[in-house]
Design an enzyme around this catalytic site. Structure first.
Site, short mmCIF file in Angstrom:
data_model
loop_
_atom_site.label_atom_id
_atom_site.label_comp_id
_atom_site.label_asym_id
_atom_site.label_seq_id
_atom_site.Cartn_x
_atom_site.Cartn_y
_atom_site.Cartn_z
N LYS A 1 0.82 -1.21 0.00
CA LYS A 1 0.00 0.00 0.00
C LYS A 1 0.85 1.26 0.00
CE LYS A 1 -4.27 -1.79 0.70
NZ LYS A 1 -5.52 -1.45 0.01
N ASP B 1 -8.76 -0.34 6.64
CA ASP B 1 -8.69 -1.48 7.54
C ASP B 1 -7.31 -1.54 8.19
OD1 ASP B 1 -11.22 -2.80 7.40
OD2 ASP B 1 -10.74 -3.40 5.37
#
Length: 378
Positions: free
Chosen positions: A69, A118
């Site tokens: 990410k 998340d």
């Protein structure tokens, strides 16, 4: 053998729209590879019977953020800040290096970026905001672990907790941005909101380029990718097509409790999973596919498999024994491969043979250290 659900994509190979233009990827690649600390992450060879080779792309060390990410959220923050400074007449084409130098801190400090997460995407956005001088507010749902919240907060972000699941936190972030004139840097897209997620996905493509390059001319026949909203899988699909043509078969791996893309492939149209989305694979606990990702995957994904939580810990321990740190979400692709190899019919439907060359993306390391230690304890 563990239970799973296999869905073949009946629309595989049909033409579609261009989701990630090549020019956008060239810009992302040029920027990200110029960042201090950039280096390709390792590609490990695994010994798994039944196929010719298995390579595991290990994202645990990416920029010290712990997952792939880091390539996407931080790049999208950089691009957003550059565009906003240009719109305000402060600077034209401000690079990441110029932003990081603090040259425009008087302006970027007035800009707030936000997102829902998340865990991993929020960490990347917070890291990018800290590096490039913006303020940052991250929304998490109530089931995000304290360890993941703390990891995001260490990059200077304000954490706001909302009731419900991941999709509820996405809506909360958008509502707050609308109210306060903040900028949403999301890794999921929806009607009317596509450009920052497109930048996020362009950043992810670098991981796939590295992996194919590291395979040194060996073209994979099968590629397994963990899926939440589908952004990384779509980015991998685009880069595979650019470098390898249409030969590799892309297989999506999802938690059985949050199988929004598996359900969508089965239905032949986008489907949403509601409810608690209660899975150990927290980074994949997403109920609604990204619109951009779906536009790519509805034609380029070959199949999808759901994987159960029960085998997450054993898979993590097996990799740890080989010196590879992989978090709960990072093992989904490996579990999917092993499940398919254990069931002859599934292996046959996927075209897995003793000549198959498999590439798996291990998308995260120990993003919650306490949980990782618990799951990998002897």
């Amino acid at each position: 053998m563990h239970p799973f659900r296999l869905v073949l994509n009946r629309h595989h190979g049909t033409p579609g729209i261009i989701v990630l233009p090549e020019g956008g990827y060239r810009r992302a690649r040029r920027e990200i590879t110029s960042w201090p600390g950039y280096a390709p992450t390792p590609l490990h060879a695994l010994d798994i019977p039944g196929v010719a080779s298995v390579h595991f792309k290990d994202e645990s060390g990416r920029f010290g953020v712990g997952s792939f990410k880091a390539l996407g959220g931080a790049y999208a923050v950089c691009k957003l800040l550059g565009a906003e400074l240009a719109r305000r007449g402060t600077a034209n084409n401000a690079s990441g290096a110029a932003l990081e130098s603090g040259q425009y801190a008087h302006a970027t400090g007035q800009i707030t970026v936000t997102c829902a997460t998340d865990g991993n995407h929020g960490r990347s956005v917070a890291w990018g905001a800290q590096r490039f001088g913006a303020s940052c507010v991250i929304f998490v749902h109530e089931n995000v672990s304290q360890g993941r919240r703390d990891a995001i907060a260490r990059f200077g972000a304000e954490i706001r907790v909302v009731p419900g699941n991941y999709d509820d936190s996405v809506r909360a972030a958008q509502n707050a941005a609308d109210e306060h004139a903040w900028f949403v840097i999301s890794d999921t897209s929806y009607p009317g909101y596509t450009e920052p997620p497109r930048d996020v996905m362009q950043g992810y493509r670098l991981m796939a380029e590295e992996a194919i390059t590291q395979m040194a001319g060996v073209v994979p026949t099968h590629v397994f990718v963990p899926c939440g909203v589908g952004g990384v899988a779509a980015a991998v699909a685009v880069q595979l097509r650019a470098m390898c043509g249409t030969a590799p078969r892309l297989i999506l791996a999802e938690p059985e409790e949050a199988a929004c893309l598996t359900n969508s492939l089965e239905a032949g149209e986008l489907r949403v999973v509601t409810g608690a989305l209660d899975t150990l694979m927290a980074g994949l606990a997403c109920g609604e596919p990204s619109l951009l990702a779906w536009q790519e995957l509805e034609r380029s994904a070959f199949a999808a498999l759901t994987v159960p939580d029960a085998v997450v810990g054993p898979a993590m321990r097996a990799l740890k024994a080989q010196g590879i740190e992989a978090g709960e979400s990072g093992v989904a692709g490996l579990i999917a491969l092993e499940g398919a190899l254990a069931e002859p019919m599934a292996g046959a439907l996927l075209g897995l043979t003793p000549e198959s060359r498999v590439l798996i993306f291990g998308t995260e390391g120990a993003t919650d250290r306490a949980l990782y230690d618990e799951l990998t304890a002897d």
